[in-house]
Enzyme design. Structure first.
Site, mmCIF file in Angstrom:
data_model
loop_
_atom_site.group_PDB
_atom_site.id
_atom_site.type_symbol
_atom_site.label_atom_id
_atom_site.label_comp_id
_atom_site.label_asym_id
_atom_site.label_seq_id
_atom_site.Cartn_x
_atom_site.Cartn_y
_atom_site.Cartn_z
ATOM 1 N N HIS A 37 -6.087 10.558 -16.255
ATOM 2 C CA HIS A 37 -6.321 9.348 -15.468
ATOM 3 C C HIS A 37 -6.379 9.638 -13.966
ATOM 4 O O HIS A 37 -5.379 9.484 -13.265
ATOM 5 C CB HIS A 37 -5.181 8.353 -15.702
ATOM 6 N N CYS A 71 -10.077 8.143 -20.508
ATOM 7 C CA CYS A 71 -9.152 7.870 -21.608
ATOM 8 C C CYS A 71 -9.858 7.075 -22.706
ATOM 9 O O CYS A 71 -10.751 7.589 -23.344
ATOM 10 C CB CYS A 71 -7.887 7.181 -21.076
ATOM 11 N N GLU A 96 -7.547 7.807 -11.736
ATOM 12 C CA GLU A 96 -7.323 6.565 -10.974
ATOM 13 C C GLU A 96 -5.838 6.315 -10.732
ATOM 14 O O GLU A 96 -5.478 5.443 -9.946
ATOM 15 C CB GLU A 96 -7.976 5.376 -11.696
#
Lengths: 222, 719
Positions: A194, A86, A196
């Site tokens: 994302h 990002c 994560e």
């Protein structure tokens, strides 16, 4: 295997990224942006999402020129791994470690949504855990994720098989549906989605953990 | 610089009534200086003093074994076990958002986040409840766009997930939109920071961003009705900088962990004035400020401007003097201002120095304790006229009338502009009922919801107040959370009108009753009055923000129905259509009484659901739009059809309370029905999830068609 996760003022996914690396087995050090060197033995640098320096000037522009930015560039130059997610992807393009830019979303609005991604190549330490063409689900959350590059760059990314992920249903107008790209040595990955945020079933998906396990595993063996 | 002479006009321009000015003269025994007048007006306006509402707020239920700190601090503090606490509050930023929607809403988010982290908590969730005028009103689309963008720009950059909220439209908000922002944070229960100063001669430290002229007089503006001079008020809106706020959060949490902080207070409404008085007053101390030391963004600021500025992202702290160097190093690290601007003094005195001059010298405790308090005349809201005949309508047409209204349409246009997953702990994203986030590093999770049905409150303030609490409670139950506590954001019109005051009094009574009956205390809140334009008030809108606890993420009721699953209705009713969404959207009518809330039944049915969660795949509370709307939403989210046996309008669209729709696997239904029978809870199969159509009795439409309406109506109306 050692991961260093950078915190810029305004980073807000640094904890999440550090924990995703740790969950995959990495030894993680958090690094403040005013540091001029990375911890000794750093295998991979994580540049997290967020709004480094408030996204003022241009997204990622100030972070790219911060003291730790020089250290990250040197690490990449000598063949080190760097994962930018990002805002981290924006920082990598501002640093010149990846080509192109991330422009404002075509819809001119921030978009937070879980999207389908096609794994466009499994030929990298990050994507080797999938088959090329696999479709995974990963959230995006950004205002400036519209990947843009000149025709020659796009041509080169395709020819060199450096497009890591493409959107199934493009949320931001990115050229060639690009969600993530690799450097020419395939060791620097920048991506808008994302991973994560999907490393635990409770989060609604675990597709992201494949990426972290894959790259941490590859570097641990190396 | 010479200060203006105090005249009647100047007093009126500060929002002070003649008798309030007389009270000032009595307290200080002389004519106040200009700066002093500003300080009094800031402390005594409705927004800061709660002078019209205090008497009634005291009647609310605010205690319980789970409550560590109720109303009166920056936010309420509630125990969640394992030495942890959730800290939360909801606050309005209505007036600024109407004047400048983007910045007004953004700074509303910033303010509520500071309320939470000033107590030592890291914000972990945000919500917002928004009320706008009719979609066709020329300002509405502009306000929606600006407010949503503003909320997103601040929360997303700060890095707090926005996990829930409400958006409604009604003509009564044409001239006054409502922006109610909620934030919750997490802290160790024994490491909460409060605002009371202690110790004489302790340094008072200014932290964060510099002071500018923005927002001077903002709190006074927020306590006035609007008229056609509204455009002139734009300069009183503050400008937000989430980047500074994020750094301020990190710096404050580091500072608190260092042990340097005696007390700390964010600078919100009436900035330096309110925060300094609060810390002194709570600690029984005086405060001396030397304004020359205040970090300033603009040249030649006056004492008056500095004391009333509402520049954002600032904190005031009383510091342990021996820790000054460590504290300053933390703020240097984050490139934030750190300046000692004064000290605590033993006498009851608020002493403001600028240059060589005394700009204000007031008895500090009188500024808050002697603030006017009104027992405003009020009249009870008359009983609603009985509901007239409701014309026959095909259930699918009725459903379409709801789905095509932006109030009930799918709101992805709104919440996709908010980062709902930053911090990677969100386990239930916005869209259906309560949002849920994990308590980081534990097995627990917290659920958040915000609810009110203003039409009900208008028709029947007491039942409407109860209903807002009950609906919030149900929304928590429906995701498997045990309701913990709530915050109230009370938005009303001009309290000087007895009928408006009557709405307020009635709603408080209802909220109080419901909170007591459900053991669901109000731990923080905010009152926003004077939401009127040209003499016309908004629908009374007491928003309830609520928090529930899941002992384990495995307790989450968050599945999706699949082919063959059974739709089960918990609760019973008579098909109450008064003040229903159906009446409003299909027939343009708002008549009849609000539904009655039986709090004992609410409690029984909710507790039954929680005790039987193992049988339940998905659950939804029934509220606006009744069974039909809840059933459609549940099926639509799962991408499956549903066939309901019921065909009668009241049964489908009635808004009787204490009800839930469940989806259960076929093999679980028998056990659930048996448990319900044993508990005396009405529980019945009402349909089956199947196919690709939505069917009510003999009337049906394809899910694809209905979904198309549902998912496009919001943007079509105001996007």
């Amino acid at each position: 295997m050692k991961a260093a996760v950078i915190t810029f003022p305004g980073s807000n996914c640094d904890r999440d990224l550090a924990e995703a690396f740790a969950k995959a087995g990495a030894e993680v050090t958090r690094v403040w942006h005013k540091e001029t060197e990375l911890p000794k033995g750093t295998d991979i640098v994580g540049i997290p999402g967020g709004f480094s320096f408030g996204d003022y000037l241009r997204c990622g522009a100030i972070a790219a020129r911060s003291p730790v930015g020089q250290a990250v560039a040197a690490h990449a130059k000598k063949g080190g791994y760097v994962l930018g997610i990002c805002n981290g992807f924006q920082v990598l393009t501002e640093m010149g470690l990846l080509p192109g830019v991330l422009m404002r979303n075509a819809g001119l609005k921030f978009v937070c949504r879980t999207v389908g991604l096609t794994v466009a190549t499994r030929e990298s330490a990050y994507t080797a855990g999938w088959q090329t063409g696999s479709v995974i689900r990963v959230p995006v959350a950004h205002h400036d994720g519209n990947y843009t590059a000149d025709a020659a760059t796009l041509q080169r990314l395709k020819a060199e098989d450096r497009i890591a992920f493409t959107y199934v249903d493009n949320p931001n107008g990115a050229m060639a549906d690009i969600a993530g790209i690799l450097s020419d040595n395939r060791r620097v990955l920048g991506m808008m989605p994302h991973p994560e945020r999907v490393v635990d079933a409770a989060q609604g998906g675990t597709d992201g953990s494949v990426l972290f396990r894959s790259v941490v595993g590859a570097l641990a063996e190396a | 610089m010479t200060e203006p002479v105090i005249t009647e006009d100047l007093i009126a321009a500060h929002g002070l009534k003649p008798d309030e000015y007389q009270r000032i003269l009595q307290i200080i025994g002389r004519v106040p200086s200009f700066t002093e007048l500003g300080i009094f007006s800031a402390m005594w306006n409705e927004h800061c003093s709660y002078k019209s509402s205090k008497k009634w707020l005291r009647t609310l239920h605010t205690t319980g074994p789970q409550v560590l700190c109720g109303p009166g601090e920056n936010a309420g503090v509630v125990d969640i076990g394992d030495g942890l606490a959730v800290i939360f509050k909801m606050e309005s930023h209505n007036h600024p958002s109407y004047i400048e929607p983007h910045q007004g809403a953004a700074t509303g988010v910033g303010g509520i986040l500071r309320d939470v982290f000033t107590m030592g908590a890291r914000p972990i969730a945000a919500m917002n409840a928004l009320s706008f005028g009719e979609p066709s009103h020329p300002k509405t689309a502009h306000l929606v766009k600006g407010v949503v963008e503003g909320i997103g720009s601040y929360g997303n950059a700060f890095g707090v997930p926005t996990v829930g909220g409400e958006v409604r439209f009604h003509r009564s908000y044409n001239g006054n939109c409502l922006v109610n922002a909620f934030a919750a944070g997490l802290a160790e229960a024994d490491k909460i920071f409060y605002s009371a100063a202690s110790g004489v001669g302790m340094p008072v430290v200014y932290l964060g961003a510099k002071t500018g002229r923005d927002g001077v007089g903002g709190a006074t503006m927020a306590s006035a009705e609007f008229d056609d001079t509204i455009e002139e008020k734009r300069p009183t809106v503050q400008v937000g900088d989430p980047f500074t706020e994020k750094r301020l959060l990190e710096a404050c949490l580091e500072l608190m962990a260092s042990g340097a902080v005696i007390s700390i207070q964010d600078m919100g409404a009436a900035g330096l004035t309110c925060s300094a008085v609060e810390m002194g007053d709570k600690g029984g101390l005086g405060i001396k400020l030397q304004l020359d030391s205040v970090p300033q963004r603009e040249a030649k600021m006056t004492a008056y401007e500095m004391m009333l500025s509402e520049s954002q992202e600032r904190m005031l702290m009383v510091l342990k003097p021996e820790m000054e160097a460590e504290a300053k190093a933390i703020f240097d690290k984050w490139d934030l201002d750190f300046a000692i601007v004064g000290e605590t003094i033993p006498e009851d005195r608020f002493l403001i120095l600028h240059g060589n001059e005394v700009k204000a010298d007031l008895p500090l405790s009188k500024l808050s304790s002697s603030a006017p308090e009104y027992d405003r005349p009020w009249v009870p809201t008359p009983a609603a006229a009985p509901l007239g005949a409701v014309p026959a309508i095909d259930p699918i047409d009725a459903l379409k009338a709801l789905l095509s209204s932006p109030s009930y349409a799918h709101k992805a246009w709104v919440w996709e502009q908010y980062d709902s997953q930053v911090m990677a702990d969100t386990i239930r994203t916005p869209g259906l009922g309560a949002g849920v986030v994990r308590v980081h590093g534990t097995a627990k999770a917290l659920a958040f919801t915000s609810d009110v049905t203003p039409r009900y409150v208008k028709a029947n303030p007491v039942e409407g107040g109860k209903q807002a609490v009950a609906e919030a409670w149900r929304n928590l139950v429906a995701v498997g959370a045990t309701p913990l506590a709530a915050t109230d954001n009370l938005n009303f019109g001009n309290p000087e009108k007895p009928e408006i005051m009557g709405q307020f009094v009635g709603a408080i009574k209802g909220i109080g009753e419901a909170c007591r009956a459900l053991d669901f205390p109000i731990v923080s809140g905010n009152v926003s009055l004077y939401n009127e334009t040209d003499g016309k008030g908004i629908l009374p809108t007491p928003t309830i923000g609520a928090v529930g606890l899941l002992d384990s993420v495995d307790d989450l009721i968050g599945g999706q129905p699949q082919e063959g699953d059974v739709a089960v209705l918990i609760g019973s009713g008579t098909g109450h259509l008064g003040q229903s969404a159906l009446l409003a959207e299909a027939f343009g009518r708002e008549d009849g009484d609000a539904p009655q809330v039986d709090l004992a039944v609410e409690r029984r049915n909710g507790e039954f659901l929680l005790a039987n969660r193992k049988h339940i795949v998905a659950a939804s509370d029934l509220s606006d739009g009744g069974l039909a709307l809840a059933a459609f939403e549940m099926a639509e989210a799962a991408g499956i059809g549903l066939s309901l046996e019921l065909a009668e309008t009241p049964a489908l669209f009635g808004e009787d309370q204490a009800r839930y729709l469940l989806a259960c696997r076929p093999e679980a239904v028998e056990a659930l029905l048996a448990a319900a029978s044993a508990a005396g809870v009405p529980c019945a199969q009402v349909g089956r999830f199947t196919g690709t159509d939505f069917r009510m009795g003999h009337s049906a439409a394809s899910m694809a068609e209905l979904s198309g309406v549902y998912r496009s109506a919001f943007e079509a109306a105001v996007g």
